[in-house]
Design a protein around this motif. Structure first.
Motif, PDB file in Angstrom:
ATOM      1  N   GLU A  82       8.248  17.979  -0.882  1.00 11.65           N
ATOM      2  CA  GLU A  82       7.720  16.652  -0.545  1.00 11.65           C
ATOM      3  C   GLU A  82       8.025  15.643  -1.651  1.00 11.65           C
ATOM      4  O   GLU A  82       8.381  14.489  -1.378  1.00 11.65           O
ATOM      5  CB  GLU A  82       6.215  16.742  -0.316  1.00 11.65           C
ATOM      6  CG  GLU A  82       5.580  15.413   0.014  1.00 11.65           C
ATOM      7  CD  GLU A  82       4.062  15.500   0.108  1.00 11.65           C
ATOM      8  OE1 GLU A  82       3.490  14.599   0.737  1.00 11.65           O
ATOM      9  OE2 GLU A  82       3.458  16.438  -0.457  1.00 11.65           O
ATOM     10  N   LEU A  83       7.909  16.072  -2.899  1.00 10.10           N
ATOM     11  CA  LEU A  83       8.195  15.185  -4.027  1.00 10.10           C
ATOM     12  C   LEU A  83       9.645  14.711  -3.990  1.00 10.10           C
ATOM     13  O   LEU A  83       9.935  13.528  -4.182  1.00 10.10           O
ATOM     14  CB  LEU A  83       7.895  15.901  -5.350  1.00 10.10           C
ATOM     15  CG  LEU A  83       8.115  15.102  -6.622  1.00 10.10           C
ATOM     16  CD1 LEU A  83       7.158  13.926  -6.700  1.00 10.10           C
ATOM     17  CD2 LEU A  83       7.947  16.012  -7.833  1.00 10.10           C
ATOM     18  N   VAL A  84      10.558  15.622  -3.718  1.00 11.01           N
ATOM     19  CA  VAL A  84      11.974  15.248  -3.616  1.00 11.01           C
ATOM     20  C   VAL A  84      12.159  14.224  -2.494  1.00 11.01           C
ATOM     21  O   VAL A  84      12.814  13.190  -2.685  1.00 11.01           O
ATOM     22  CB  VAL A  84      12.867  16.484  -3.370  1.00 11.01           C
ATOM     23  CG1 VAL A  84      14.313  16.061  -3.143  1.00 11.01           C
ATOM     24  CG2 VAL A  84      12.776  17.461  -4.532  1.00 11.01           C
ATOM     25  N   LEU A  85      11.576  14.481  -1.342  1.00 14.87           N
ATOM     26  CA  LEU A  85      11.713  13.551  -0.215  1.00 14.87           C
ATOM     27  C   LEU A  85      11.123  12.182  -0.548  1.00 14.87           C
ATOM     28  O   LEU A  85      11.733  11.145  -0.237  1.00 14.87           O
ATOM     29  CB  LEU A  85      11.053  14.131   1.036  1.00 14.87           C
ATOM     30  CG  LEU A  85      11.729  15.364   1.624  1.00 14.87           C
ATOM     31  CD1 LEU A  85      10.888  15.922   2.765  1.00 14.87           C
ATOM     32  CD2 LEU A  85      13.140  15.060   2.090  1.00 14.87           C
ATOM     33  N   ARG A  86       9.964  12.160  -1.201  1.00 14.43           N
ATOM     34  CA  ARG A  86       9.346  10.884  -1.575  1.00 14.43           C
ATOM     35  C   ARG A  86      10.257  10.074  -2.499  1.00 14.43           C
ATOM     36  O   ARG A  86      10.441   8.871  -2.316  1.00 14.43           O
ATOM     37  CB  ARG A  86       8.006  11.129  -2.260  1.00 14.43           C
ATOM     38  CG  ARG A  86       6.836  10.669  -1.445  1.00 14.43           C
ATOM     39  CD  ARG A  86       5.499  10.762  -2.151  1.00 14.43           C
ATOM     40  NE  ARG A  86       5.137  12.165  -2.358  1.00 14.43           N
ATOM     41  CZ  ARG A  86       4.787  12.679  -3.528  1.00 14.43           C
ATOM     42  NH1 ARG A  86       4.736  11.938  -4.608  1.00 14.43           N
ATOM     43  NH2 ARG A  86       4.475  13.956  -3.638  1.00 14.43           N
ATOM     44  N   HIS A  87      10.834  10.752  -3.493  1.00 11.22           N
ATOM     45  CA  HIS A  87      11.705  10.039  -4.432  1.00 11.22           C
ATOM     46  C   HIS A  87      13.017   9.612  -3.769  1.00 11.22           C
ATOM     47  O   HIS A  87      13.571   8.570  -4.116  1.00 11.22           O
ATOM     48  CB  HIS A  87      11.956  10.878  -5.680  1.00 11.22           C
ATOM     49  CG  HIS A  87      10.825  10.795  -6.649  1.00 11.22           C
ATOM     50  ND1 HIS A  87      10.498   9.645  -7.337  1.00 11.22           N
ATOM     51  CD2 HIS A  87       9.914  11.725  -7.037  1.00 11.22           C
ATOM     52  CE1 HIS A  87       9.459   9.862  -8.111  1.00 11.22           C
ATOM     53  NE2 HIS A  87       9.077  11.126  -7.939  1.00 11.22           N
ATOM     54  N   LEU A  88      13.502  10.391  -2.841  1.00 11.87           N
ATOM     55  CA  LEU A  88      14.703   9.977  -2.106  1.00 11.87           C
ATOM     56  C   LEU A  88      14.436   8.737  -1.262  1.00 11.87           C
ATOM     57  O   LEU A  88      15.273   7.836  -1.196  1.00 11.87           O
ATOM     58  CB  LEU A  88      15.215  11.120  -1.229  1.00 11.87           C
ATOM     59  CG  LEU A  88      15.909  12.248  -1.980  1.00 11.87           C
ATOM     60  CD1 LEU A  88      16.142  13.427  -1.042  1.00 11.87           C
ATOM     61  CD2 LEU A  88      17.214  11.771  -2.594  1.00 11.87           C
ATOM     62  N   VAL A  89      13.279   8.673  -0.638  1.00 14.02           N
ATOM     63  CA  VAL A  89      12.915   7.488   0.146  1.00 14.02           C
ATOM     64  C   VAL A  89      12.874   6.274  -0.769  1.00 14.02           C
ATOM     65  O   VAL A  89      13.455   5.222  -0.459  1.00 14.02           O
ATOM     66  CB  VAL A  89      11.567   7.695   0.874  1.00 14.02           C
ATOM     67  CG1 VAL A  89      11.039   6.384   1.438  1.00 14.02           C
ATOM     68  CG2 VAL A  89      11.722   8.720   1.990  1.00 14.02           C
ATOM     69  N   ARG A  90      12.222   6.401  -1.916  1.00 14.51           N
ATOM     70  CA  ARG A  90      12.167   5.280  -2.875  1.00 14.51           C
ATOM     71  C   ARG A  90      13.562   4.879  -3.334  1.00 14.51           C
ATOM     72  O   ARG A  90      13.871   3.689  -3.444  1.00 14.51           O
ATOM     73  CB  ARG A  90      11.320   5.656  -4.086  1.00 14.51           C
ATOM     74  CG  ARG A  90       9.861   5.682  -3.814  1.00 14.51           C
ATOM     75  CD  ARG A  90       9.064   5.916  -5.086  1.00 14.51           C
ATOM     76  NE  ARG A  90       7.702   6.258  -4.717  1.00 14.51           N
ATOM     77  CZ  ARG A  90       6.984   7.183  -5.304  1.00 14.51           C
ATOM     78  NH1 ARG A  90       7.478   7.873  -6.311  1.00 14.51           N
ATOM     79  NH2 ARG A  90       5.753   7.423  -4.914  1.00 14.51           N
TER      80      ARG A  90
END
Length: 98
Positions: A82-90
């Motif tokens: 989830e952390l990876v996905l959140r940072h990719l979205v940002r």
């Protein structure tokens, strides 16, 4: 950064899972930054970046220790994923607004 696929996110999450929890956020940002730098380098030179590879998130993640891939029943792995996905979205939102 090259297009991100499931394997990229999985590799990054596995690298994060190998890191101490307090360092994961910073490490995730660093891997995304390294992938972007490598992609720019490849675009300019036609050659792999000497440290970060081909511009994929997987290449930068694989420069680190990776744990064996757990299943999604592992809560910490889910949090890393989830952390990876959140940072990719940002990253992609910031890229569009730049």
């Amino acid at each position: 950064m090259r297009p991100v696929l499931h394997g990229d996110v999985s590799s990054a999450a596995r690298a994060l899972l190998a890191a101490p929890q307090p360092e994961r956020d910073r490490l995730c940002i660093r891997m995304i930054t390294e992938a972007e730098l490598a992609d720019v380098h490849v675009g300019q030179t036609g050659r792999l970046h000497p440290l970060y590879g081909n511009g994929s998130l997987m290449a930068t993640a694989r420069n680190r220790v990776l744990v064996d891939e757990p299943g999604f029943d592992d809560v910490q792995y889910c949090q890393c994923f989830e952390l990876v996905l959140r940072h990719l979205v940002r990253f992609h939102i910031n890229r569009k607004h730049s």
